[in-house]
Design a protein around this motif. Structure first.
Motif, PDB file in Angstrom:
ATOM      1  N   GLY A 111       0.805  -1.223   0.000  1.00 48.92           N
ATOM      2  CA  GLY A 111       0.000   0.000   0.000  1.00 48.92           C
ATOM      3  C   GLY A 111       0.838   1.272   0.000  1.00 48.92           C
ATOM      4  O   GLY A 111       0.385   2.315  -0.462  1.00 48.92           O
ATOM      5  N   HIS A 112       2.051   1.203   0.545  1.00 52.55           N
ATOM      6  CA  HIS A 112       2.816   2.449   0.742  1.00 52.55           C
ATOM      7  C   HIS A 112       4.251   2.362   0.236  1.00 52.55           C
ATOM      8  O   HIS A 112       5.122   3.079   0.728  1.00 52.55           O
ATOM      9  N   PHE A 113       4.478   1.491  -0.742  1.00 53.17           N
ATOM     10  CA  PHE A 113       5.842   1.313  -1.269  1.00 53.17           C
ATOM     11  C   PHE A 113       6.454   2.649  -1.697  1.00 53.17           C
ATOM     12  O   PHE A 113       7.588   2.974  -1.331  1.00 53.17           O
ATOM     13  N   ASP A 114       5.698   3.419  -2.460  1.00 57.13           N
ATOM     14  CA  ASP A 114       6.260   4.663  -3.006  1.00 57.13           C
ATOM     15  C   ASP A 114       6.589   5.671  -1.903  1.00 57.13           C
ATOM     16  O   ASP A 114       7.626   6.336  -1.948  1.00 57.13           O
ATOM     17  N   GLU A 115       5.710   5.751  -0.909  1.00 56.82           N
ATOM     18  CA  GLU A 115       5.984   6.673   0.205  1.00 56.82           C
ATOM     19  C   GLU A 115       7.267   6.236   0.941  1.00 56.82           C
ATOM     20  O   GLU A 115       8.092   7.060   1.318  1.00 56.82           O
ATOM     21  N   ILE A 116       7.407   4.938   1.123  1.00 50.56           N
ATOM     22  CA  ILE A 116       8.581   4.454   1.870  1.00 50.56           C
ATOM     23  C   ILE A 116       9.864   4.772   1.105  1.00 50.56           C
ATOM     24  O   ILE A 116      10.809   5.311   1.678  1.00 50.56           O
ATOM     25  N   VAL A 117       9.897   4.475  -0.205  1.00 47.30           N
ATOM     26  CA  VAL A 117      11.151   4.742  -0.930  1.00 47.30           C
ATOM     27  C   VAL A 117      11.393   6.244  -1.094  1.00 47.30           C
ATOM     28  O   VAL A 117      12.522   6.667  -1.324  1.00 47.30           O
ATOM     29  N   ARG A 118      10.325   7.055  -0.935  1.00 52.22           N
ATOM     30  CA  ARG A 118      10.534   8.518  -0.900  1.00 52.22           C
ATOM     31  C   ARG A 118      10.845   8.992   0.519  1.00 52.22           C
ATOM     32  O   ARG A 118      10.909  10.181   0.791  1.00 52.22           O
ATOM     33  N   LEU A 119      10.990   8.053   1.431  1.00 56.01           N
ATOM     34  CA  LEU A 119      11.362   8.321   2.833  1.00 56.01           C
ATOM     35  C   LEU A 119      10.316   9.157   3.572  1.00 56.01           C
ATOM     36  O   LEU A 119      10.641   9.980   4.424  1.00 56.01           O
ATOM     37  N   GLU A 120       9.057   8.947   3.238  1.00 53.63           N
ATOM     38  CA  GLU A 120       7.997   9.709   3.887  1.00 53.63           C
ATOM     39  C   GLU A 120       7.543   9.041   5.185  1.00 53.63           C
ATOM     40  O   GLU A 120       7.358   7.824   5.252  1.00 53.63           O
TER      41      GLU A 120
ATOM     42  N   ALA B 169       8.103   0.948   8.472  1.00 53.28           N
ATOM     43  CA  ALA B 169       8.719  -0.134   7.690  1.00 53.28           C
ATOM     44  C   ALA B 169      10.056  -0.555   8.294  1.00 53.28           C
ATOM     45  O   ALA B 169      10.354  -1.749   8.422  1.00 53.28           O
ATOM     46  N   VAL B 170      10.850   0.434   8.692  1.00 50.95           N
ATOM     47  CA  VAL B 170      12.175   0.140   9.261  1.00 50.95           C
ATOM     48  C   VAL B 170      12.007  -0.605  10.575  1.00 50.95           C
ATOM     49  O   VAL B 170      12.636  -1.644  10.820  1.00 50.95           O
ATOM     50  N   SER B 171      11.115  -0.095  11.407  1.00 52.78           N
ATOM     51  CA  SER B 171      11.037  -0.676  12.728  1.00 52.78           C
ATOM     52  C   SER B 171      10.395  -2.071  12.702  1.00 52.78           C
ATOM     53  O   SER B 171      10.885  -3.000  13.359  1.00 52.78           O
ATOM     54  N   ARG B 172       9.375  -2.255  11.874  1.00 49.87           N
ATOM     55  CA  ARG B 172       8.799  -3.607  11.805  1.00 49.87           C
ATOM     56  C   ARG B 172       9.802  -4.617  11.248  1.00 49.87           C
ATOM     57  O   ARG B 172       9.893  -5.753  11.712  1.00 49.87           O
ATOM     58  N   SER B 173      10.591  -4.195  10.272  1.00 48.76           N
ATOM     59  CA  SER B 173      11.612  -5.096   9.713  1.00 48.76           C
ATOM     60  C   SER B 173      12.616  -5.493  10.785  1.00 48.76           C
ATOM     61  O   SER B 173      12.957  -6.669  10.939  1.00 48.76           O
ATOM     62  N   ALA B 174      13.097  -4.474  11.516  1.00 49.47           N
ATOM     63  CA  ALA B 174      14.117  -4.741  12.531  1.00 49.47           C
ATOM     64  C   ALA B 174      13.586  -5.715  13.577  1.00 49.47           C
ATOM     65  O   ALA B 174      14.275  -6.664  13.981  1.00 49.47           O
ATOM     66  N   PHE B 175      12.323  -5.520  13.986  1.00 49.21           N
ATOM     67  CA  PHE B 175      11.789  -6.400  15.035  1.00 49.21           C
ATOM     68  C   PHE B 175      11.467  -7.798  14.490  1.00 49.21           C
ATOM     69  O   PHE B 175      11.605  -8.782  15.213  1.00 49.21           O
ATOM     70  N   ILE B 176      11.064  -7.883  13.233  1.00 50.38           N
ATOM     71  CA  ILE B 176      10.855  -9.231  12.661  1.00 50.38           C
ATOM     72  C   ILE B 176      12.184  -9.985  12.633  1.00 50.38           C
ATOM     73  O   ILE B 176      12.278 -11.130  13.057  1.00 50.38           O
ATOM     74  N   LYS B 177      13.222  -9.309  12.179  1.00 53.09           N
ATOM     75  CA  LYS B 177      14.514 -10.001  12.126  1.00 53.09           C
ATOM     76  C   LYS B 177      14.940 -10.413  13.540  1.00 53.09           C
ATOM     77  O   LYS B 177      15.378 -11.542  13.765  1.00 53.09           O
ATOM     78  N   ALA B 178      14.788  -9.505  14.500  1.00 49.36           N
ATOM     79  CA  ALA B 178      15.204  -9.818  15.869  1.00 49.36           C
ATOM     80  C   ALA B 178      14.431 -11.016  16.412  1.00 49.36           C
ATOM     81  O   ALA B 178      14.994 -11.881  17.097  1.00 49.36           O
ATOM     82  N   GLU B 179      13.151 -11.079  16.086  1.00 46.34           N
ATOM     83  CA  GLU B 179      12.336 -12.185  16.594  1.00 46.34           C
ATOM     84  C   GLU B 179      12.782 -13.521  16.001  1.00 46.34           C
ATOM     85  O   GLU B 179      12.906 -14.523  16.711  1.00 46.34           O
ATOM     86  N   VAL B 180      13.042 -13.510  14.707  1.00 46.09           N
ATOM     87  CA  VAL B 180      13.512 -14.733  14.045  1.00 46.09           C
ATOM     88  C   VAL B 180      14.839 -15.182  14.661  1.00 46.09           C
ATOM     89  O   VAL B 180      15.042 -16.356  14.991  1.00 46.09           O
ATOM     90  N   VAL B 181      15.744 -14.211  14.838  1.00 45.45           N
ATOM     91  CA  VAL B 181      17.064 -14.527  15.380  1.00 45.45           C
ATOM     92  C   VAL B 181      16.936 -15.064  16.803  1.00 45.45           C
ATOM     93  O   VAL B 181      17.622 -16.009  17.204  1.00 45.45           O
ATOM     94  N   GLU B 182      16.043 -14.457  17.555  1.00 52.94           N
ATOM     95  CA  GLU B 182      15.858 -14.864  18.944  1.00 52.94           C
ATOM     96  C   GLU B 182      15.434 -16.334  19.035  1.00 52.94           C
ATOM     97  O   GLU B 182      15.875 -17.066  19.906  1.00 52.94           O
ATOM     98  N   LYS B 183      14.579 -16.743  18.105  1.00 51.43           N
ATOM     99  CA  LYS B 183      14.069 -18.108  18.158  1.00 51.43           C
ATOM    100  C   LYS B 183      15.076 -19.132  17.638  1.00 51.43           C
ATOM    101  O   LYS B 183      14.932 -20.322  17.882  1.00 51.43           O
TER     102      LYS B 183
ATOM    103  N   PRO C 299       4.644   8.642   8.285  1.00 52.97           N
ATOM    104  CA  PRO C 299       5.206   7.688   9.242  1.00 52.97           C
ATOM    105  C   PRO C 299       5.591   6.345   8.615  1.00 52.97           C
ATOM    106  O   PRO C 299       6.036   5.439   9.301  1.00 52.97           O
ATOM    107  N   TRP C 300       5.443   6.239   7.273  1.00 52.00           N
ATOM    108  CA  TRP C 300       5.619   4.925   6.633  1.00 52.00           C
ATOM    109  C   TRP C 300       7.044   4.411   6.757  1.00 52.00           C
ATOM    110  O   TRP C 300       7.270   3.223   6.962  1.00 52.00           O
ATOM    111  N   LEU C 301       8.004   5.354   6.593  1.00 51.45           N
ATOM    112  CA  LEU C 301       9.396   4.928   6.632  1.00 51.45           C
ATOM    113  C   LEU C 301       9.745   4.301   7.983  1.00 51.45           C
ATOM    114  O   LEU C 301      10.265   3.179   8.046  1.00 51.45           O
ATOM    115  N   THR C 302       9.439   5.022   9.055  1.00 51.19           N
ATOM    116  CA  THR C 302       9.791   4.506  10.383  1.00 51.19           C
ATOM    117  C   THR C 302       9.054   3.201  10.668  1.00 51.19           C
ATOM    118  O   THR C 302       9.611   2.260  11.245  1.00 51.19           O
TER     119      THR C 302
END
Ligand SMILES: NC(=O)c1ccc[n+]([C@@H]2O[C@H](COP(=O)([O-])OP(=O)(O)OC[C@H]3O[C@@H](n4cnc5c(N)ncnc54)[C@H](O)[C@@H]3O)[C@@H](O)[C@H]2O)c1
Ligand SMILES: [Zn+2]
Length: 367
Positions: A196-205, A212-226, A207-210
Protein backbone atom coordinates in the motif's frame (compact mmCIF):
# COMPACT_ATOMS: atom_id res chain seq x y z
CA UNK A 1 24.18 -10.75 26.55
CA UNK A 2 21.02 -8.88 25.60
CA UNK A 3 18.31 -10.68 23.67
CA UNK A 4 18.20 -9.55 20.05
CA UNK A 5 14.93 -7.60 20.36
CA UNK A 6 15.38 -6.01 23.77
CA UNK A 7 18.22 -3.76 22.68
CA UNK A 8 16.69 -2.11 19.60
CA UNK A 9 15.79 1.56 19.92
CA UNK A 10 14.09 3.38 17.03
CA UNK A 11 14.15 7.13 17.58
CA UNK A 12 14.80 10.47 15.83
CA UNK A 13 17.21 11.99 16.74
CA UNK A 14 18.77 9.06 18.55
CA UNK A 15 22.30 10.41 19.00
CA UNK A 16 21.25 12.99 21.60
CA UNK A 17 19.95 10.18 23.82
CA UNK A 18 23.06 8.02 23.65
CA UNK A 19 24.20 9.05 27.14
CA UNK A 20 20.94 7.92 28.76
CA UNK A 21 20.69 4.77 26.66
CA UNK A 22 24.24 3.77 27.52
CA UNK A 23 23.67 4.44 31.22
CA UNK A 24 20.53 2.30 31.21
CA UNK A 25 22.58 -0.56 29.71
CA UNK A 26 25.49 -0.08 32.09
CA UNK A 27 27.80 0.89 29.24
CA UNK A 28 30.78 3.13 30.02
CA UNK A 29 31.43 6.53 28.48
CA UNK A 30 34.64 5.59 26.70
CA UNK A 31 33.73 4.98 23.12
CA UNK A 32 35.66 4.00 19.99
CA UNK A 33 33.76 5.32 16.97
CA UNK A 34 34.16 3.47 13.69
CA UNK A 35 33.07 5.32 10.53
CA UNK A 36 33.63 4.89 6.84
CA UNK A 37 34.77 7.95 4.90
CA UNK A 38 31.24 8.88 3.90
CA UNK A 39 29.60 8.53 7.30
CA UNK A 40 32.53 10.39 8.91
CA UNK A 41 32.14 13.22 6.44
CA UNK A 42 28.35 13.38 6.70
CA UNK A 43 27.73 12.77 10.39
CA UNK A 44 31.07 12.47 12.20
CA UNK A 45 31.33 15.96 13.62
CA UNK A 46 27.74 16.14 14.83
CA UNK A 47 27.96 12.73 16.51
CA UNK A 48 31.33 13.36 18.16
CA UNK A 49 30.20 16.82 19.38
CA UNK A 50 27.03 15.34 20.81
CA UNK A 51 28.97 12.57 22.59
CA UNK A 52 31.41 15.09 24.05
CA UNK A 53 28.50 17.21 25.30
CA UNK A 54 27.18 14.08 26.99
CA UNK A 55 30.50 13.50 28.75
CA UNK A 56 32.03 10.78 26.55
CA UNK A 57 35.72 10.25 25.73
CA UNK A 58 36.09 9.19 22.11
CA UNK A 59 38.62 7.60 19.78
CA UNK A 60 37.77 7.91 16.09
CA UNK A 61 38.60 5.35 13.43
CA UNK A 62 37.81 5.72 9.72
CA UNK A 63 37.99 3.14 6.94
CA UNK A 64 37.51 3.49 3.17
CA UNK A 65 33.87 3.17 2.12
CA UNK A 66 34.11 -0.13 0.33
CA UNK A 67 33.60 -3.85 0.86
CA UNK A 68 37.37 -4.50 0.91
CA UNK A 69 37.53 -2.65 4.25
CA UNK A 70 35.86 -5.72 5.73
CA UNK A 71 39.16 -7.55 5.84
CA UNK A 72 41.49 -9.03 8.39
CA UNK A 73 44.22 -6.61 7.35
CA UNK A 74 42.09 -3.55 8.01
CA UNK A 75 40.98 -5.01 11.38
CA UNK A 76 44.67 -5.58 12.17
CA UNK A 77 45.53 -1.94 11.43
CA UNK A 78 42.65 -0.72 13.57
CA UNK A 79 43.70 -2.95 16.48
CA UNK A 80 47.04 -1.13 16.32
CA UNK A 81 45.37 2.28 16.47
CA UNK A 82 43.29 1.20 19.45
CA UNK A 83 46.31 -0.18 21.34
CA UNK A 84 48.20 3.08 20.69
CA UNK A 85 45.26 5.00 22.11
CA UNK A 86 45.24 2.83 25.28
CA UNK A 87 41.79 1.45 24.52
CA UNK A 88 41.15 -1.36 26.96
CA UNK A 89 38.28 -3.51 28.14
CA UNK A 90 36.57 -0.54 29.77
CA UNK A 91 35.81 0.90 26.30
CA UNK A 92 33.07 0.00 23.88
CA UNK A 93 32.81 0.36 20.13
CA UNK A 94 30.14 2.29 18.23
CA UNK A 95 29.77 1.44 14.53
CA UNK A 96 28.41 4.34 12.46
CA UNK A 97 27.66 3.21 8.94
CA UNK A 98 26.30 0.51 6.71
CA UNK A 99 26.85 -3.22 6.87
CA UNK A 100 30.54 -2.92 6.04
CA UNK A 101 31.28 -0.79 9.11
CA UNK A 102 28.86 -2.82 11.26
CA UNK A 103 30.37 -6.17 10.34
CA UNK A 104 33.97 -4.95 10.60
CA UNK A 105 33.34 -3.10 13.88
CA UNK A 106 31.51 -6.09 15.31
CA UNK A 107 34.42 -8.34 14.35
CA UNK A 108 36.91 -5.99 16.02
CA UNK A 109 34.77 -5.68 19.15
CA UNK A 110 34.31 -9.44 19.39
CA UNK A 111 38.04 -10.07 19.37
CA UNK A 112 39.72 -6.99 20.91
CA UNK A 113 40.75 -7.77 24.50
CA UNK A 114 38.74 -11.00 24.09
CA UNK A 115 35.63 -8.95 23.46
CA UNK A 116 34.36 -5.47 24.24
CA UNK A 117 30.72 -4.33 23.90
CA UNK A 118 29.59 -3.21 20.47
CA UNK A 119 26.80 -0.75 19.69
CA UNK A 120 25.40 -0.38 16.21
CA UNK A 121 24.29 2.95 14.75
CA UNK A 122 23.24 1.84 11.27
CA UNK A 123 23.00 4.49 8.54
CA UNK A 124 21.87 2.47 5.50
CA UNK A 125 18.45 0.90 5.06
CA UNK A 126 20.07 -2.52 4.77
CA UNK A 127 21.98 -2.03 8.00
CA UNK A 128 18.93 -0.71 9.89
CA UNK A 129 16.75 -3.61 8.86
CA UNK A 130 19.18 -6.46 8.52
CA UNK A 131 22.93 -6.42 9.11
CA UNK A 132 22.99 -4.55 12.45
CA UNK A 133 20.59 -7.03 14.02
CA UNK A 134 21.34 -10.58 14.98
CA UNK A 135 24.96 -10.49 16.06
CA UNK A 136 26.61 -12.02 12.98
CA UNK A 137 29.89 -10.18 12.54
CA UNK A 138 32.60 -11.06 10.07
CA UNK A 139 35.36 -10.08 7.72
CA UNK A 140 35.84 -11.45 4.23
CA UNK A 141 38.55 -13.90 3.16
CA UNK A 142 39.96 -13.80 -0.37
CA UNK A 143 38.27 -17.18 -0.88
CA UNK A 144 34.83 -16.10 0.27
CA UNK A 145 32.70 -13.41 1.86
CA UNK A 146 31.93 -13.34 5.60
CA UNK A 147 33.89 -16.52 6.31
CA UNK A 148 35.84 -15.34 9.35
CA UNK A 149 33.76 -14.09 12.22
CA UNK A 150 31.70 -14.47 15.35
CA UNK A 151 28.26 -14.32 16.83
CA UNK A 152 28.61 -11.15 18.94
CA UNK A 153 25.32 -9.48 19.81
CA UNK A 154 25.29 -5.70 20.01
CA UNK A 155 24.45 -4.17 23.39
CA UNK A 156 22.29 -1.63 21.57
CA UNK A 157 21.08 -1.03 18.04
CA UNK A 158 20.26 2.66 17.67
CA UNK A 159 18.06 3.16 14.64
CA UNK A 160 17.36 6.66 13.38
CA UNK A 161 15.66 6.61 9.97
CA UNK A 162 16.55 10.31 9.49
CA UNK A 163 20.07 9.20 8.52
CA UNK A 164 18.59 7.76 5.32
CA UNK A 165 17.97 11.25 3.89
CA UNK A 166 21.50 11.35 2.47
CA UNK A 167 21.48 7.78 1.17
CA UNK A 168 21.53 7.37 -2.65
CA UNK A 169 18.30 5.97 -4.07
CA UNK A 170 20.06 2.84 -5.34
CA UNK A 171 20.93 1.98 -1.74
CA UNK A 172 17.34 2.65 -0.66
CA UNK A 173 16.00 0.17 -3.19
CA UNK A 174 18.75 -2.28 -2.21
CA UNK A 175 17.71 -2.17 1.44
CA UNK A 176 14.06 -2.28 0.47
CA UNK A 177 14.55 -5.77 -0.92
CA UNK A 178 15.28 -7.09 2.59
CA UNK A 179 12.29 -5.14 3.94
CA UNK A 180 9.98 -6.74 1.39
CA UNK A 181 11.55 -10.12 2.17
CA UNK A 182 10.20 -9.88 5.73
CA UNK A 183 6.71 -9.39 4.33
CA UNK A 184 7.07 -12.53 2.23
CA UNK A 185 8.50 -14.81 4.89
CA UNK A 186 7.01 -13.58 8.13
CA UNK A 187 4.08 -11.19 8.10
CA UNK A 188 1.17 -10.89 5.70
CA UNK A 189 -0.07 -7.62 7.23
CA UNK A 190 3.40 -6.12 6.80
CA UNK A 191 3.35 -7.22 3.15
CA UNK A 192 0.03 -5.39 2.74
CA UNK A 193 1.44 -2.25 4.33
CA UNK A 194 4.44 -2.36 1.98
CA UNK A 195 2.18 -2.94 -0.99
CA UNK A 196 0.00 0.00 0.00
CA UNK A 197 2.82 2.45 0.74
CA UNK A 198 5.84 1.31 -1.27
CA UNK A 199 6.26 4.66 -3.01
CA UNK A 200 5.98 6.67 0.21
CA UNK A 201 8.58 4.45 1.87
CA UNK A 202 11.15 4.74 -0.93
CA UNK A 203 10.53 8.52 -0.90
CA UNK A 204 11.36 8.32 2.83
CA UNK A 205 8.00 9.71 3.89
CA UNK A 206 6.85 9.42 7.48
CA UNK A 207 5.21 7.69 9.24
CA UNK A 208 5.62 4.93 6.63
CA UNK A 209 9.40 4.93 6.63
CA UNK A 210 9.79 4.51 10.38
CA UNK A 211 7.01 1.91 10.43
CA UNK A 212 8.72 -0.13 7.69
CA UNK A 213 12.17 0.14 9.26
CA UNK A 214 11.04 -0.68 12.73
CA UNK A 215 8.80 -3.61 11.81
CA UNK A 216 11.61 -5.10 9.71
CA UNK A 217 14.12 -4.74 12.53
CA UNK A 218 11.79 -6.40 15.03
CA UNK A 219 10.86 -9.23 12.66
CA UNK A 220 14.51 -10.00 12.13
CA UNK A 221 15.20 -9.82 15.87
CA UNK A 222 12.34 -12.19 16.59
CA UNK A 223 13.51 -14.73 14.05
CA UNK A 224 17.06 -14.53 15.38
CA UNK A 225 15.86 -14.86 18.94
CA UNK A 226 14.07 -18.11 18.16
CA UNK A 227 16.96 -19.65 16.20
CA UNK A 228 20.15 -17.81 17.13
CA UNK A 229 22.60 -20.38 15.81
CA UNK A 230 20.63 -21.39 12.72
CA UNK A 231 19.64 -24.82 13.94
CA UNK A 232 15.89 -25.13 13.42
CA UNK A 233 15.72 -23.76 9.89
CA UNK A 234 13.83 -20.63 10.98
CA UNK A 235 16.80 -18.24 10.73
CA UNK A 236 17.54 -19.78 7.34
CA UNK A 237 14.24 -18.36 6.05
CA UNK A 238 15.96 -14.96 6.14
CA UNK A 239 17.73 -16.24 3.05
CA UNK A 240 14.56 -16.12 0.95
CA UNK A 241 15.66 -15.27 -2.61
CA UNK A 242 19.29 -15.43 -1.54
CA UNK A 243 20.33 -18.75 -3.14
CA UNK A 244 19.45 -17.31 -6.53
CA UNK A 245 20.92 -13.94 -5.53
CA UNK A 246 24.28 -15.45 -4.60
CA UNK A 247 24.44 -17.10 -8.01
CA UNK A 248 23.90 -13.72 -9.70
CA UNK A 249 26.34 -11.91 -7.40
CA UNK A 250 29.00 -14.50 -8.08
CA UNK A 251 28.49 -14.26 -11.86
CA UNK A 252 28.82 -10.48 -11.53
CA UNK A 253 32.10 -10.95 -9.65
CA UNK A 254 30.53 -9.03 -6.73
CA UNK A 255 30.81 -5.84 -8.77
CA UNK A 256 28.21 -3.61 -10.40
CA UNK A 257 25.34 -5.47 -8.75
CA UNK A 258 24.23 -4.51 -5.26
CA UNK A 259 23.30 -7.36 -2.94
CA UNK A 260 19.74 -6.04 -2.62
CA UNK A 261 19.32 -5.88 -6.39
CA UNK A 262 20.35 -9.52 -6.67
CA UNK A 263 17.95 -10.39 -3.84
CA UNK A 264 15.06 -8.64 -5.59
CA UNK A 265 15.70 -10.71 -8.73
CA UNK A 266 16.27 -13.79 -6.57
CA UNK A 267 12.95 -13.32 -4.79
CA UNK A 268 11.15 -13.30 -8.15
CA UNK A 269 12.83 -16.67 -8.90
CA UNK A 270 11.97 -18.01 -5.44
CA UNK A 271 8.33 -16.97 -5.73
CA UNK A 272 8.07 -18.68 -9.09
CA UNK A 273 9.80 -21.79 -7.75
CA UNK A 274 7.36 -21.86 -4.83
CA UNK A 275 4.54 -21.83 -7.38
CA UNK A 276 6.12 -24.42 -9.69
CA UNK A 277 6.55 -26.86 -6.80
CA UNK A 278 2.92 -26.42 -5.89
CA UNK A 279 3.37 -24.61 -2.58
CA UNK A 280 2.10 -21.18 -3.59
CA UNK A 281 -1.26 -20.32 -5.13
CA UNK A 282 -1.26 -18.54 -8.50
CA UNK A 283 -3.07 -15.49 -7.13
CA UNK A 284 -0.42 -15.03 -4.43
CA UNK A 285 2.36 -15.41 -7.00
CA UNK A 286 0.80 -12.61 -9.03
CA UNK A 287 0.44 -10.47 -5.93
CA UNK A 288 4.03 -11.15 -4.88
CA UNK A 289 5.45 -10.35 -8.31
CA UNK A 290 3.35 -7.19 -8.28
CA UNK A 291 5.36 -5.92 -5.32
CA UNK A 292 8.66 -6.98 -6.91
CA UNK A 293 7.57 -4.97 -9.96
CA UNK A 294 7.67 -1.75 -7.91
CA UNK A 295 11.46 -1.90 -7.56
CA UNK A 296 13.56 0.39 -9.77
CA UNK A 297 16.95 -0.66 -11.10
CA UNK A 298 19.69 1.38 -12.80
CA UNK A 299 19.21 1.49 -16.58
CA UNK A 300 20.25 -1.73 -18.31
CA UNK A 301 21.07 -3.54 -15.05
CA UNK A 302 18.42 -6.26 -15.28
CA UNK A 303 19.41 -6.88 -18.91
CA UNK A 304 23.10 -7.22 -18.10
CA UNK A 305 22.90 -8.98 -14.76
CA UNK A 306 19.94 -11.32 -15.26
CA UNK A 307 18.57 -11.50 -18.79
CA UNK A 308 22.00 -11.88 -20.43
CA UNK A 309 23.03 -14.65 -18.05
CA UNK A 310 22.89 -18.24 -19.11
CA UNK A 311 20.49 -19.99 -16.72
CA UNK A 312 22.73 -23.06 -16.46
CA UNK A 313 25.72 -20.92 -15.54
CA UNK A 314 23.61 -19.19 -12.95
CA UNK A 315 22.56 -22.57 -11.59
CA UNK A 316 26.21 -23.70 -11.36
CA UNK A 317 27.29 -20.58 -9.56
CA UNK A 318 24.47 -21.08 -7.05
CA UNK A 319 26.22 -24.28 -6.05
CA UNK A 320 29.15 -22.31 -4.70
CA UNK A 321 26.82 -20.76 -2.12
CA UNK A 322 28.37 -21.40 1.29
CA UNK A 323 24.93 -22.08 2.73
CA UNK A 324 24.69 -25.35 0.84
CA UNK A 325 24.84 -28.48 2.94
CA UNK A 326 26.28 -31.69 1.43
CA UNK A 327 26.20 -29.99 -1.98
CA UNK A 328 22.44 -30.08 -1.88
CA UNK A 329 20.67 -26.98 -3.05
CA UNK A 330 18.35 -25.95 -0.28
CA UNK A 331 15.71 -23.38 -1.06
CA UNK A 332 13.68 -21.12 1.12
CA UNK A 333 10.17 -21.09 -0.31
CA UNK A 334 6.85 -19.62 0.75
CA UNK A 335 3.56 -21.48 0.93
CA UNK A 336 1.62 -18.24 1.36
CA UNK A 337 2.54 -14.59 1.56
CA UNK A 338 3.76 -14.14 5.11
CA UNK A 339 5.12 -17.64 5.65
CA UNK A 340 8.51 -18.89 4.56
CA UNK A 341 10.04 -22.28 5.18
CA UNK A 342 13.25 -24.09 4.41
CA UNK A 343 12.41 -26.81 1.91
CA UNK A 344 14.25 -29.85 3.20
CA UNK A 345 14.38 -31.89 0.02
CA UNK A 346 16.53 -31.59 -3.04
CA UNK A 347 14.77 -29.62 -5.73
CA UNK A 348 15.09 -31.05 -9.22
CA UNK A 349 17.43 -29.12 -11.44
CA UNK A 350 14.89 -28.64 -14.22
CA UNK A 351 12.50 -26.96 -11.78
CA UNK A 352 15.18 -24.52 -10.70
CA UNK A 353 16.14 -23.79 -14.30
CA UNK A 354 12.47 -23.42 -15.15
CA UNK A 355 12.01 -20.88 -12.35
CA UNK A 356 14.99 -18.85 -13.58
CA UNK A 357 13.67 -18.90 -17.15
CA UNK A 358 10.17 -17.88 -16.02
CA UNK A 359 11.59 -15.06 -13.91
CA UNK A 360 13.61 -13.79 -16.87
CA UNK A 361 10.48 -13.91 -19.00
CA UNK A 362 8.58 -11.97 -16.37
CA UNK A 363 11.26 -9.25 -16.17
CA UNK A 364 11.40 -9.10 -20.00
CA UNK A 365 7.65 -8.68 -20.23
CA UNK A 366 7.77 -5.67 -17.92
CA UNK A 367 10.13 -3.59 -20.04
N1 LIG B 1 25.88 -9.23 9.57
C1 LIG B 1 24.81 -9.53 8.87
O1 LIG B 1 23.90 -10.21 9.35
C2 LIG B 1 24.69 -9.00 7.48
C3 LIG B 1 23.46 -9.09 6.81
C4 LIG B 1 23.37 -8.52 5.53
C5 LIG B 1 24.48 -7.89 4.96
N2 LIG B 1 25.66 -7.84 5.65
C6 LIG B 1 26.84 -7.16 5.08
O2 LIG B 1 26.52 -5.78 4.90
C7 LIG B 1 27.38 -5.25 3.91
C8 LIG B 1 26.58 -4.33 3.02
O3 LIG B 1 26.03 -3.31 3.80
P1 LIG B 1 25.44 -1.97 3.14
O4 LIG B 1 24.54 -2.33 2.03
O5 LIG B 1 24.94 -1.15 4.25
O6 LIG B 1 26.71 -1.34 2.42
P2 LIG B 1 27.85 -0.31 2.87
O7 LIG B 1 28.18 -0.41 4.29
O8 LIG B 1 28.95 -0.52 1.88
O9 LIG B 1 27.16 1.11 2.58
C9 LIG B 1 26.79 1.45 1.27
C10 LIG B 1 27.27 2.85 0.90
O10 LIG B 1 26.47 3.81 1.55
C11 LIG B 1 27.29 4.77 2.22
N3 LIG B 1 26.49 5.29 3.32
C12 LIG B 1 26.22 4.70 4.50
N4 LIG B 1 25.32 5.43 5.19
C13 LIG B 1 25.04 6.50 4.44
C14 LIG B 1 24.17 7.61 4.60
N5 LIG B 1 23.36 7.72 5.67
N6 LIG B 1 24.14 8.55 3.63
C15 LIG B 1 24.91 8.43 2.51
N7 LIG B 1 25.72 7.38 2.29
C16 LIG B 1 25.79 6.45 3.25
C17 LIG B 1 28.50 4.01 2.60
O11 LIG B 1 29.59 4.87 2.84
C18 LIG B 1 28.70 3.15 1.35
O12 LIG B 1 29.34 3.90 0.34
C19 LIG B 1 28.01 -6.42 3.19
O13 LIG B 1 29.35 -6.53 3.57
C20 LIG B 1 27.23 -7.63 3.71
O14 LIG B 1 28.01 -8.80 3.76
C21 LIG B 1 25.78 -8.38 6.89
ZN1 LIG C 1 20.52 -10.19 2.19
Amino acid sequence: MPTPASHIVVKTPVVDSIGELYAARGLGKKCVLLFDEHTRELYGEAIVDSLHRQGFSTCELVVPARETSKSFSSAWKLFGRMIERDVDRSWNLLCVGGGVVGDLGGFIAASYYRGIPVVQLPTTLLAMTDSSIGGKVAVNHPLGKNLIGFFHLPELVLIDPAFLKSLPSREIFGGMSEVVKYGFIADRSFFDLLNGHFDEIVRLEEPWLTEAVSRSAFIKAEVVEKDFREQSGLRATLNFGHTFAHGLEKLAGYRNLRHGEAVTMGMACALILSRRLGFLAEAELVEGLGLIGRFRFPKGLVERQLLARDSREMFDSMFSDKKKIDRKLRFVLIDRIGHGFLHGEDVEKHEVLGAIEDAKEWFRSRK
